[in-house]
Design a protein around this motif. Structure first.
Motif, PDB file in Angstrom:
ATOM      1  N   LEU A  21       0.884  -1.695  15.259  1.00 27.10           N
ATOM      2  CA  LEU A  21       2.291  -1.320  15.395  1.00 27.10           C
ATOM      3  C   LEU A  21       2.509  -0.375  16.572  1.00 27.10           C
ATOM      4  N   PRO A  22       3.417  -0.700  17.466  1.00 31.16           N
ATOM      5  CA  PRO A  22       3.666   0.194  18.596  1.00 31.16           C
ATOM      6  C   PRO A  22       4.401   1.480  18.209  1.00 31.16           C
ATOM      7  N   GLY A  23       5.013   1.525  17.048  1.00 33.27           N
ATOM      8  CA  GLY A  23       5.750   2.707  16.624  1.00 33.27           C
ATOM      9  C   GLY A  23       4.914   3.737  15.894  1.00 33.27           C
ATOM     10  N   VAL A  24       3.615   3.477  15.717  1.00 31.29           N
ATOM     11  CA  VAL A  24       2.710   4.399  15.029  1.00 31.29           C
ATOM     12  C   VAL A  24       1.559   4.700  15.971  1.00 31.29           C
ATOM     13  N   LEU A  76       6.865  11.617   6.147  1.00 37.43           N
ATOM     14  CA  LEU A  76       6.626  13.026   5.853  1.00 37.43           C
ATOM     15  C   LEU A  76       5.235  13.447   6.322  1.00 37.43           C
ATOM     16  N   ALA A  77       4.246  12.615   6.081  1.00 38.58           N
ATOM     17  CA  ALA A  77       2.890  12.923   6.543  1.00 38.58           C
ATOM     18  C   ALA A  77       2.847  13.013   8.071  1.00 38.58           C
ATOM     19  N   SER A  78       3.613  12.171   8.752  1.00 41.94           N
ATOM     20  CA  SER A  78       3.629  12.226  10.217  1.00 41.94           C
ATOM     21  C   SER A  78       4.286  13.503  10.727  1.00 41.94           C
ATOM     22  N   PHE A  84       0.084  12.946  14.919  1.00 41.23           N
ATOM     23  CA  PHE A  84       0.364  11.706  14.188  1.00 41.23           C
ATOM     24  C   PHE A  84       1.828  11.395  14.454  1.00 41.23           C
ATOM     25  N   GLU A  85       2.065  10.384  15.267  1.00 39.58           N
ATOM     26  CA  GLU A  85       3.420  10.078  15.716  1.00 39.58           C
ATOM     27  C   GLU A  85       3.940   8.783  15.105  1.00 39.58           C
ATOM     28  N   VAL A  86       5.145   8.854  14.548  1.00 39.35           N
ATOM     29  CA  VAL A  86       5.849   7.674  14.055  1.00 39.35           C
ATOM     30  C   VAL A  86       7.216   7.682  14.733  1.00 39.35           C
ATOM     31  N   ALA A  87       7.579   6.553  15.350  1.00 40.58           N
ATOM     32  CA  ALA A  87       8.789   6.483  16.176  1.00 40.58           C
ATOM     33  C   ALA A  87      10.077   6.631  15.380  1.00 40.58           C
ATOM     34  N   GLY A  88      10.080   6.307  14.111  1.00 35.66           N
ATOM     35  CA  GLY A  88      11.288   6.414  13.308  1.00 35.66           C
ATOM     36  C   GLY A  88      11.013   6.032  11.867  1.00 35.66           C
ATOM     37  N   LEU A  94       7.400   0.254   7.711  1.00 39.00           N
ATOM     38  CA  LEU A  94       6.499  -0.831   8.098  1.00 39.00           C
ATOM     39  C   LEU A  94       5.046  -0.352   8.144  1.00 39.00           C
ATOM     40  N   GLY A  95       4.830   0.856   8.646  1.00 44.58           N
ATOM     41  CA  GLY A  95       3.485   1.427   8.685  1.00 44.58           C
ATOM     42  C   GLY A  95       2.901   1.625   7.297  1.00 44.58           C
ATOM     43  N   ALA A  96       3.719   2.111   6.365  1.00 47.03           N
ATOM     44  CA  ALA A  96       3.256   2.289   4.989  1.00 47.03           C
ATOM     45  C   ALA A  96       2.903   0.949   4.356  1.00 47.03           C
ATOM     46  N   LEU A  97       3.693  -0.067   4.660  1.00 48.23           N
ATOM     47  CA  LEU A  97       3.410  -1.402   4.129  1.00 48.23           C
ATOM     48  C   LEU A  97       2.087  -1.945   4.683  1.00 48.23           C
ATOM     49  N   VAL A  98       1.870  -1.783   5.981  1.00 47.25           N
ATOM     50  CA  VAL A  98       0.635  -2.268   6.602  1.00 47.25           C
ATOM     51  C   VAL A  98      -0.578  -1.485   6.077  1.00 47.25           C
TER      52      VAL A  98
END
Length: 113
Positions: A21-24, A76-78, A84-88, A94-98
């Motif tokens: 994922l490019p957003g994580v 919240l963890a990000s 630890f970067e999450v774009a939104g 989606l990251g949690a699902l993956v």
């Protein structure tokens, strides 16, 4: 020993998620390791409380709202871990699902041993 194995599974799942994922993303391997620990702790301490509080909405949506709860915990963890970067929020969902799917897949092999 079980905690160490669980932490390793989460770390591998986070690493694969960041690759897919490019957003994580992670700034360093240290941030990845700390993120795995923090995500495990937040999942153990905060997610059960959120699950109970949002149970009526989860029932009304036939369980789909639980994806948003998992995404919030991931987001919240990000915010807790520097590097630890999450774009939104939707990238967090989606990251949690993956991460969940990858952890389940790795755990399926571990339980067969």
């Amino acid at each position: 020993m079980k905690f160490l194995l669980h932490w390793l599974v989460i770390a591998i799942a986070l690493w694969v998620t960041a690759a897919i994922l490019p957003g994580v993303g992670f700034a360093s391997p240290t941030a990845l390791a700390i993120s795995a620990i923090v995500l495990g702790l937040v999942n153990a301490l905060i997610r059960p409380v959120l699950t109970i509080l949002t149970l009526p909405i989860t029932i009304l949506t036939l369980g789909l709202f639980y994806l948003l709860v998992n995404g919030f915990v991931f987001f919240l963890a990000s915010k807790i871990v520097p590097g630890f970067e999450v774009a939104g929020f939707w990238w967090a969902v989606l990251g949690a699902l993956v991460v969940g799917v990858i952890s389940w897949f790795i755990g399926a092999f571990e339980k067969k041993r």
